[in-house]
Design a protein around this motif. Structure first.
Motif, PDB file in Angstrom:
ATOM      1  N   ALA A   1      34.676  17.085  50.052  1.00  0.00           N
ATOM      2  CA  ALA A   1      33.758  17.854  49.191  1.00  0.00           C
ATOM      3  C   ALA A   1      34.360  18.046  47.795  1.00  0.00           C
ATOM      4  O   ALA A   1      33.669  17.877  46.787  1.00  0.00           O
ATOM      5  N   LEU A   2      35.643  18.381  47.727  1.00  0.00           N
ATOM      6  CA  LEU A   2      36.306  18.543  46.422  1.00  0.00           C
ATOM      7  C   LEU A   2      36.353  17.227  45.663  1.00  0.00           C
ATOM      8  O   LEU A   2      36.193  17.200  44.438  1.00  0.00           O
ATOM      9  N   CYS A   3      36.595  16.143  46.369  1.00  0.00           N
ATOM     10  CA  CYS A   3      36.590  14.823  45.746  1.00  0.00           C
ATOM     11  C   CYS A   3      35.257  14.583  45.040  1.00  0.00           C
ATOM     12  O   CYS A   3      35.217  14.123  43.907  1.00  0.00           O
ATOM     13  N   HIS A   4      34.169  14.935  45.729  1.00  0.00           N
ATOM     14  CA  HIS A   4      32.854  14.737  45.121  1.00  0.00           C
ATOM     15  C   HIS A   4      32.694  15.588  43.860  1.00  0.00           C
ATOM     16  O   HIS A   4      32.229  15.099  42.831  1.00  0.00           O
ATOM     17  N   LEU A   5      33.061  16.858  43.947  1.00  0.00           N
ATOM     18  CA  LEU A   5      32.927  17.728  42.768  1.00  0.00           C
ATOM     19  C   LEU A   5      33.766  17.210  41.604  1.00  0.00           C
ATOM     20  O   LEU A   5      33.298  17.187  40.463  1.00  0.00           O
ATOM     21  N   ASN A   6      35.002  16.795  41.896  1.00  0.00           N
ATOM     22  CA  ASN A   6      35.867  16.254  40.837  1.00  0.00           C
ATOM     23  C   ASN A   6      35.303  14.962  40.266  1.00  0.00           C
ATOM     24  O   ASN A   6      35.301  14.755  39.048  1.00  0.00           O
ATOM     25  N   SER A   7      34.821  14.089  41.118  1.00  0.00           N
ATOM     26  CA  SER A   7      34.258  12.809  40.675  1.00  0.00           C
ATOM     27  C   SER A   7      33.008  13.028  39.842  1.00  0.00           C
ATOM     28  O   SER A   7      32.791  12.349  38.837  1.00  0.00           O
ATOM     29  N   GLU A   8      32.181  13.965  40.265  1.00  0.00           N
ATOM     30  CA  GLU A   8      30.958  14.265  39.534  1.00  0.00           C
ATOM     31  C   GLU A   8      31.280  14.824  38.143  1.00  0.00           C
ATOM     32  O   GLU A   8      30.642  14.475  37.160  1.00  0.00           O
ATOM     33  N   LYS A   9      32.302  15.696  38.091  1.00  0.00           N
ATOM     34  CA  LYS A   9      32.734  16.248  36.802  1.00  0.00           C
ATOM     35  C   LYS A   9      33.151  15.132  35.845  1.00  0.00           C
ATOM     36  O   LYS A   9      32.768  15.118  34.684  1.00  0.00           O
ATOM     37  N   LEU A  10      33.930  14.186  36.365  1.00  0.00           N
ATOM     38  CA  LEU A  10      34.389  13.069  35.544  1.00  0.00           C
ATOM     39  C   LEU A  10      33.218  12.183  35.102  1.00  0.00           C
ATOM     40  O   LEU A  10      33.179  11.733  33.957  1.00  0.00           O
ATOM     41  N   ARG A  11      32.262  11.946  36.007  1.00  0.00           N
ATOM     42  CA  ARG A  11      31.087  11.143  35.641  1.00  0.00           C
ATOM     43  C   ARG A  11      30.307  11.834  34.530  1.00  0.00           C
ATOM     44  O   ARG A  11      29.848  11.202  33.583  1.00  0.00           O
TER      45      ARG A  11
END
Length: 167
Positions: free
Chosen positions: A151-161
């Motif tokens: 879940a954190l990976c997704h939030l971090n990845s989304e932030k970067l996108r």
């Protein structure tokens, strides 16, 4: 920043971890729920798949996440194990699809890179980093902490996108 709830899932044929995180103001992330669906090896495999599906549907209905982040398939040494893992993953995916939420898939390498900063981190390193980032709300169970990592990976990845879109 709008609030965002994501359910992370670490699928398994005997233990399926889940965790819902919510990002809020100032980038604060909090754990809403996390745990593990423990499945008896004595039960027929199809019953275990049904339990994964039903339990995740219940959790999704109660917490209403806007998406599911799930660990992508990786190569297992034993083909039978890989097949069972894929089927458990399918049950989890179907719970998201049934409830109408999008699914985001991440490889184990991407998850470890996003959470620990090192793609070959050990399970223990991932758990320690999740505990550091999310505080005492992280269970000692590695399946649940792995789900929170997804879940954190997704939030971090989304932030970067989103940052890359701004430029």
């Amino acid at each position: 920043m709008e609030r965002k709830r994501i359910i992370g899932v670490d699928p398994g044929s005997l233990h399926t971890g889940y965790g819902i995180v919510e990002s809020g103001k100032g980038g604060l992330i909090r754990v809403l729920i996390s745990g593990t669906i423990h499945l008896s090896p004595r039960k027929p495999f199809t019953e275990r798949l049904g339990l994964i599906f039903r339990e995740l549907v219940k959790i999704i209905k109660e917490f209403r996440p806007c998406g599911m982040a799930i660990e992508d398939v990786f190569c297992a040494a034993n083909p039978k194990t890989a097949l069972k893992l894929g089927q458990a993953r399918g049950a989890a995916l179907l719970s998201a699809i049934t409830e109408g939420i999008p699914v985001y898939e991440y490889s184990p390498l991407e998850i470890k890179q996003a959470v620990v900063g090192y793609g070959r981190a050990s399970k223990n390193q991932v758990h320690r980093m999740i505990t550091t980032l999310l505080g005492s709300h992280v269970p000692g169970d590695s399946h649940a902490s792995d789900a929170l990592a997804v879940a954190l990976c997704h939030l971090n990845s989304e932030k970067l996108r989103n940052l890359s879109k701004v430029r």
